[in-house]
Scaffold this motif. Structure first.
Motif, PDB file in Angstrom:
ATOM      1  N   CYS A 153       3.608  -3.200  10.147  1.00 19.08           N
ATOM      2  CA  CYS A 153       2.767  -3.793   9.099  1.00 19.08           C
ATOM      3  C   CYS A 153       3.557  -4.822   8.294  1.00 19.08           C
ATOM      4  CB  CYS A 153       2.229  -2.704   8.167  1.00 19.08           C
ATOM      5  SG  CYS A 153       1.032  -1.602   8.938  1.00 19.08           S
ATOM      6  N   GLU A 154       4.786  -4.491   7.976  1.00 19.75           N
ATOM      7  CA  GLU A 154       5.643  -5.417   7.221  1.00 19.75           C
ATOM      8  C   GLU A 154       5.826  -6.721   7.987  1.00 19.75           C
ATOM      9  OE1 GLU A 154       9.419  -7.404   6.835  1.00 19.75           O
ATOM     10  OE2 GLU A 154       9.380  -5.660   8.147  1.00 19.75           O
ATOM     11  N   LYS A 155       6.103  -6.613   9.280  1.00 14.67           N
ATOM     12  CA  LYS A 155       6.327  -7.810  10.097  1.00 14.67           C
ATOM     13  C   LYS A 155       5.058  -8.647  10.237  1.00 14.67           C
ATOM     14  CE  LYS A 155      10.277  -5.960  12.614  1.00 14.67           C
ATOM     15  NZ  LYS A 155      10.701  -5.277  11.431  1.00 14.67           N
TER      16      LYS A 155
ATOM     17  N   LEU B 204       1.676   0.112   2.507  1.00 15.36           N
ATOM     18  CA  LEU B 204       1.642   1.032   1.369  1.00 15.36           C
ATOM     19  C   LEU B 204       0.708   2.208   1.635  1.00 15.36           C
ATOM     20  CD1 LEU B 204       1.642  -1.405  -1.687  1.00 15.36           C
ATOM     21  CD2 LEU B 204       3.564  -0.237  -0.613  1.00 15.36           C
ATOM     22  N   GLY B 205      -0.390   1.949   2.332  1.00 11.60           N
ATOM     23  CA  GLY B 205      -1.316   3.024   2.682  1.00 11.60           C
ATOM     24  C   GLY B 205      -0.663   4.056   3.593  1.00 11.60           C
ATOM     25  N   LEU B 206       0.100   3.578   4.569  1.00 16.90           N
ATOM     26  CA  LEU B 206       0.792   4.493   5.474  1.00 16.90           C
ATOM     27  C   LEU B 206       1.878   5.275   4.745  1.00 16.90           C
ATOM     28  CD1 LEU B 206       1.058   2.240   8.640  1.00 16.90           C
ATOM     29  CD2 LEU B 206      -0.313   4.322   8.397  1.00 16.90           C
ATOM     30  N   LEU B 207       2.552   4.635   3.813  1.00 15.42           N
ATOM     31  CA  LEU B 207       3.578   5.322   3.026  1.00 15.42           C
ATOM     32  C   LEU B 207       2.943   6.458   2.224  1.00 15.42           C
ATOM     33  CD1 LEU B 207       6.662   4.902   2.567  1.00 15.42           C
ATOM     34  CD2 LEU B 207       6.043   3.695   0.486  1.00 15.42           C
ATOM     35  N   GLU B 208       1.794   6.188   1.632  1.00 14.28           N
ATOM     36  CA  GLU B 208       1.083   7.208   0.866  1.00 14.28           C
ATOM     37  C   GLU B 208       0.565   8.317   1.787  1.00 14.28           C
ATOM     38  OE1 GLU B 208       0.188   9.106  -2.402  1.00 14.28           O
ATOM     39  OE2 GLU B 208       1.194   7.174  -2.396  1.00 14.28           O
TER      40      GLU B 208
ATOM     41  N   CYS C 109      10.663   3.206   3.366  1.00 16.72           N
ATOM     42  CA  CYS C 109      10.572   2.639   2.014  1.00 16.72           C
ATOM     43  C   CYS C 109      11.020   1.184   1.986  1.00 16.72           C
ATOM     44  CB  CYS C 109      11.401   3.461   1.041  1.00 16.72           C
ATOM     45  SG  CYS C 109      10.711   5.088   0.681  1.00 16.72           S
ATOM     46  N   SER C 110      12.116   0.883   2.667  1.00 19.48           N
ATOM     47  CA  SER C 110      12.608  -0.500   2.696  1.00 19.48           C
ATOM     48  C   SER C 110      11.616  -1.426   3.388  1.00 19.48           C
ATOM     49  CB  SER C 110      13.972  -0.566   3.384  1.00 19.48           C
ATOM     50  OG  SER C 110      14.932   0.133   2.627  1.00 19.48           O
TER      51      SER C 110
END
Length: 131
Positions: free
Chosen positions: A32-34, A42-46, A60-61
């Motif tokens: 997603c970042e790339k 952020l949704g996946l992190l949550e 996180c990074s």
């Protein structure tokens, strides 16, 4: 997009009796970042947290980097703060991405504050941190 494919594959893992783990989520967040999809990252992190999977430095990074690319400096700062509160202390990659997010948004005071905070946290700035 690779990020969409990564998320679809992760969502289909239970059908193959395979559970998504920290590594799977980190890979999807990185995808997603790339792709510049900060909201997905952020949704996946949550979602990880909801599944009792502790986000690591990589996930996180990557989420902070996604915020950097989207000039979401406040979200990047929030994630860095959350990292500090977890057992995963921020590293040079985390700080550099957060500094970059602040710099892209012309928020020099928070960027300089982070740069000054790094040595106190035993994180040494590198050449990218200073750009």
């Amino acid at each position: 997009r690779n990020s969409e494919l990564a998320v679809v594959l992760m969502r289909n893992m239970p059908e193959a009796s395979v559970a998504a783990d920290q590594i799977t989520y980190s890979a999807c967040i990185s995808a997603c970042e790339k792709s510049g999809e900060w909201q997905c990252a952020l949704g996946l992190l949550e979602e990880m947290r909801g599944k009792q999977l502790l986000p690591d430095r990589i996930s996180c990074s990557a989420a902070i980097s996604a915020c950097e690319k989207a000039m979401r400096w406040q979200l990047a700062l929030g994630l860095l703060q959350q990292m500090s509160e977890m057992t995963n202390c921020p590293n040079v990659v985390s700080y550099t991405a957060c500094i970059g997010a602040c710099a892209r948004a012309w928020r020099w005071q928070p960027a300089l504050g982070l740069l000054g905070e790094m040595p106190a946290r035993e994180v040494l700035p590198n050449s990218l941190s200073l750009e």
